[in-house]
Design an enzyme around this catalytic site. Structure first.
Site, short mmCIF file in Angstrom:
data_model
loop_
_atom_site.label_atom_id
_atom_site.label_comp_id
_atom_site.label_asym_id
_atom_site.label_seq_id
_atom_site.Cartn_x
_atom_site.Cartn_y
_atom_site.Cartn_z
N ARG A 165 0.84 -1.21 0.00
CA ARG A 165 0.00 0.00 0.00
C ARG A 165 0.86 1.26 0.00
O ARG A 165 0.57 2.23 -0.70
CB ARG A 165 -0.91 -0.02 1.22
CG ARG A 165 -1.91 1.13 1.27
CD ARG A 165 -3.00 0.87 2.29
NE ARG A 165 -3.92 2.01 2.35
CZ ARG A 165 -4.07 2.80 3.41
NH1 ARG A 165 -3.38 2.57 4.52
NH2 ARG A 165 -4.92 3.80 3.39
N HIS A 181 0.72 4.31 -2.74
CA HIS A 181 0.46 5.69 -2.35
C HIS A 181 1.64 6.60 -2.67
O HIS A 181 1.46 7.80 -2.92
CB HIS A 181 0.13 5.77 -0.86
CG HIS A 181 -1.27 5.35 -0.54
ND1 HIS A 181 -2.17 6.15 0.14
CD2 HIS A 181 -1.96 4.22 -0.83
CE1 HIS A 181 -3.33 5.54 0.25
NE2 HIS A 181 -3.22 4.35 -0.32
N ASN A 238 -3.79 8.92 4.13
CA ASN A 238 -2.50 8.28 4.38
C ASN A 238 -2.22 8.04 5.86
O ASN A 238 -1.19 7.45 6.20
CB ASN A 238 -1.37 9.14 3.80
CG ASN A 238 -1.31 9.07 2.29
OD1 ASN A 238 -1.73 8.09 1.69
ND2 ASN A 238 -0.78 10.12 1.66
N PRO A 278 -7.26 7.59 -5.53
CA PRO A 278 -8.58 6.99 -5.71
C PRO A 278 -9.26 6.81 -4.35
O PRO A 278 -8.63 6.43 -3.37
CB PRO A 278 -8.27 5.63 -6.34
CG PRO A 278 -6.89 5.76 -6.90
CD PRO A 278 -6.17 6.71 -6.00
N HIS A 305 -5.56 -6.02 -2.79
CA HIS A 305 -6.42 -6.12 -1.62
C HIS A 305 -6.63 -7.56 -1.18
O HIS A 305 -7.37 -7.79 -0.22
CB HIS A 305 -7.78 -5.45 -1.90
CG HIS A 305 -7.74 -3.97 -1.78
ND1 HIS A 305 -8.83 -3.15 -2.06
CD2 HIS A 305 -6.74 -3.12 -1.42
CE1 HIS A 305 -8.49 -1.88 -1.87
NE2 HIS A 305 -7.22 -1.84 -1.49
#
Length: 316
Positions: free
Chosen positions: A63, A67, A95, A162, A192
């Site tokens: 992740r 990001h 975040n 997103p 995910h």
């Protein structure tokens, strides 16, 4: 599984031979082989040790890489701390739940002791995500290295991330703006298969009215999770620390945790891809690793456009 991993390495080689000329943006395979030959082993051993102690870090590292790359490219900007004059990316609401910063610091410290000023924080983030995928049972793939660290990290830039409330059409649009096809977007969403979502990210699906795209039993499961508060965690699939195709099977059962997950099964442009990945894990692995290599190349910094930070949390 072994075939998928073999093909992944082959695919990385194919990317080099067919138009992805990494040298054009300052990147190359085995970038550190001469100037810091122990970089890869040090990183791999440190990340592996951390994952053995806390398997949930695998999802966190993947992740973090996403990001980082999505905002200003893969430049380590997600690692920079805010200053009195600037609110950084990591302090954005989207975040605040990111984890793994200490592990990145640990790797950086060891690499600075081994070869000062050589290995960028941006490369550490990208390589750590790669190791996390492989360690958790996902595809083994290679990425070019040589990224430089960016000097800009602003909270306002993160508004381009997103959102978990996006529908498939919105996801296709925003990923398309970054050069990804609908199929590549679905493949990347397959990350995910690792990790959890917090109630605050999906509680809007549970009222006014209840999201009809959810299975009724699953909506009760999510409601029970949210009884623990906004920070209560719900795994994306039944194997939260294993990289596999179960995430896509959950979407087929209308058991996607986020609206942005389940919507992939409701749009004709993405439903067929979900069905293919649910049926064929090797296909998902191949497409995922290709999309991850592509993502790792987003807007990379080279030469004077970036630096190699001595401390990943602040510019030199």
């Amino acid at each position: 599984m072994a075939l998928a991993n073999f093909l992944g390495v082959f695919l990385s080689m194919e990317l080099i031979a067919s138009g992805h000329r990494f040298g054009a943006n300052g990147l190359s395979m085995n970038y550190y082989v001469f100037n810091c030959p122990l970089a890869e082993p040090i990183l791999r051993n440190t990340v592996t040790s951390a994952l053995q102690s806390d398997p949930t870090l695998a999802a966190a590292l993947v992740r973090m890489h996403f990001h980082d790359c999505w905002i200003q490219g893969c430049d380590g900007s997600i690692l920079l701390e805010s200053t009195k004059d600037n609110k950084a990316e990591k302090d954005s609401p989207g975040n605040l739940s990111l984890r793994g910063f200490k592990l990145i610091d640990d790797v950086k410290e060891q690499l600075e002791n081994q070869c000062p000023g050589v290995v960028s924080c941006a490369d550490i983030v990208a390589m750590a995500a790669r190791e996390a995928v492989a360690w958790s049972g996902g595809p083994v793939y290679d990425i070019p290295t040589g990224r430089k660290d960016g000097r800009r990290s602003k909270i306002e830039d993160t508004f381009n991330l997103p959102f978990p409330t996006f529908n498939a059409s919105e996801l296709i649009r925003v990923f398309g703006q970054r050069g990804f096809s609908a199929q590549e977007m679905v493949a990347l969403s397959g990350a995910h298969t690792l990790g959890v979502a917090r109630c605050s990210s999906f509680k809007n699906r549970l009222s006014n009215p209840i999201d009809p795209t959810m299975d009724s039993d699953f909506s009760r499961t999510l409601s029970k999770t949210c009884s623990g508060g906004d920070n209560a965690e719900q795994p994306f699939d039944i194997t939260r620390n294993n990289f596999d195709g179960f995430y896509f099977q959950a979407l087929q059962r209308k058991a996607g945790v986020l609206f942005s997950d389940q919507t992939l099964y409701g749009n004709p442009k993405t439903k067929a891809v979900v069905n293919n990945y649910a049926l064929n894990q090797a296909m998902f692995f191949l497409d995922f690793q290709q999309a991850m290599v592509k993502m790792s190349l987003l807007d990379v910094k080279e030469g004077s456009k970036g630096e190699v930070r001595a401390d990943c949390r602040k510019i030199n």
